[in-house]
Design an enzyme around this catalytic site. Structure first.
Site, PDB file in Angstrom:
ATOM      1  NE  ARG A 107       0.736 -13.529  16.485  1.00  0.00           N
ATOM      2  CZ  ARG A 107      -0.525 -13.908  16.695  1.00  0.00           C
ATOM      3  NH1 ARG A 107      -1.214 -13.430  17.720  1.00  0.00           N
ATOM      4  NH2 ARG A 107      -1.108 -14.736  15.871  1.00  0.00           N
ATOM      5  NE  ARG A 151      -4.612 -16.725  12.204  1.00  0.00           N
ATOM      6  CZ  ARG A 151      -3.623 -16.068  12.824  1.00  0.00           C
ATOM      7  NH1 ARG A 151      -2.569 -15.659  12.133  1.00  0.00           N
ATOM      8  NH2 ARG A 151      -3.711 -15.826  14.094  1.00  0.00           N
ATOM      9  CE  LYS A 153      -8.489 -14.779  20.360  1.00  0.00           C
ATOM     10  NZ  LYS A 153      -8.079 -14.078  19.137  1.00  0.00           N
TER      11      LYS A 153
END
Ligand code: AMP
Length: 221
Positions: free
Chosen positions: A127, A171, A13
């Site tokens: 990441r 999450r 996103k």
């Protein structure tokens, strides 16, 4: 033009919102970035939300909705907004509709980035993020040219503390319990577009840009 970008943590996103907002001249509004900036700057909002971010839990709706309302009211004369990471609960989606309705606006398009669970976990694990300019890097084609250094500003890359495996699990749990129903909410309103988020960054961005342009063209017909 109000576009919502939906998808699990690691679905891309943030990366896509940055590319597409720059290409189309839309404002990029990321609730995650706003919360992280508040934590970094130790504002009262930052103090309030830090524990939620550390645990990988969603910040309460009342706090999140108030922050988004404030950010939207500051919005200048942009062509529109891409909301990245908001709404993440049905209550947030309803509050957003109500806030937009007050000014005669509505969500024109909700893009759902569909990515396989196994890919999500691998992506979050690799990441890296630049705390200086917010650039995000991953593995393969998304890796920085020089390991540990931001291509854009030369800053030192760090891993987000909430990309640790235990927090990632929390999450994803929050996502499946609270955010997945939001996808259905927009499907029922007839504004949902699903995009295969397993493709290259460039291909995903092209599909999103095409969907936004198509929606804009329909609105002008
Ligand atoms: P993100 O960068 O979008 O992955 O968001 C990072 C963290 O910020 C999330 O794990 C939540 O703790 C918080 N957060 C971001 N957006 C929202 C939201 N719409 N509602 C509640 N919490 C949020």
């Amino acid at each position: 033009m109000f576009v919502v970008l939906l998808g699990a943590p690691g679905s891309g996103k943030g990366t896509q919102a940055k590319i597409v907002s720059a290409e189309l001249g839309l404002l990029h509004l990321s609730t995650g970035d706003l919360f992280r900036a508040a934590v970094r700057e130790r504002t009262p909002l930052g103090m309030l939300v830090q524990d939620y971010l550390d645990r990988g839990e969603l910040v309460p709706d009342s706090v999140t909705v108030a922050m988004v309302r404030e950010a939207l009211s500051r919005q200048g004369l942009m062509r529109g907004v891409i909301l990245d990471g908001f709404p993440r609960t049905l209550a947030q989606a309803q509050a957003l509709d109500a806030a937009l309705e007050e000014t005669g606006k509505r969500i024109d398009l909700a893009i759902y980035l569909d990515v396989k669970d196994s890919v999500l976990i691998a992506r979050l694990d690799s990441r890296w993020h630049c705390p200086n300019c917010n650039a995000v890097y991953g593995a393969g084609e998304n890796a920085p040219l020089k390991r540990g250094t931001c291509d854009r500003c030369g800053g030192q890359l760090t891993q987000r503390s909430d990309d640790r495996p235990d927090v990632v699990r929390a999450r994803l749990d929050e996502y499946f319990r609270k955010t997945v129903p939001v996808i259905e909410y927009y499907r029922q309103r007839g504004v949902l577009r699903e995009v295969n988020g397993d493709q290259s960054v460039k291909d995903v961005a092209s599909e999103i840009v095409a969907a936004v342009e198509e929606t804009l063209a329909q609105a002008h017909r």
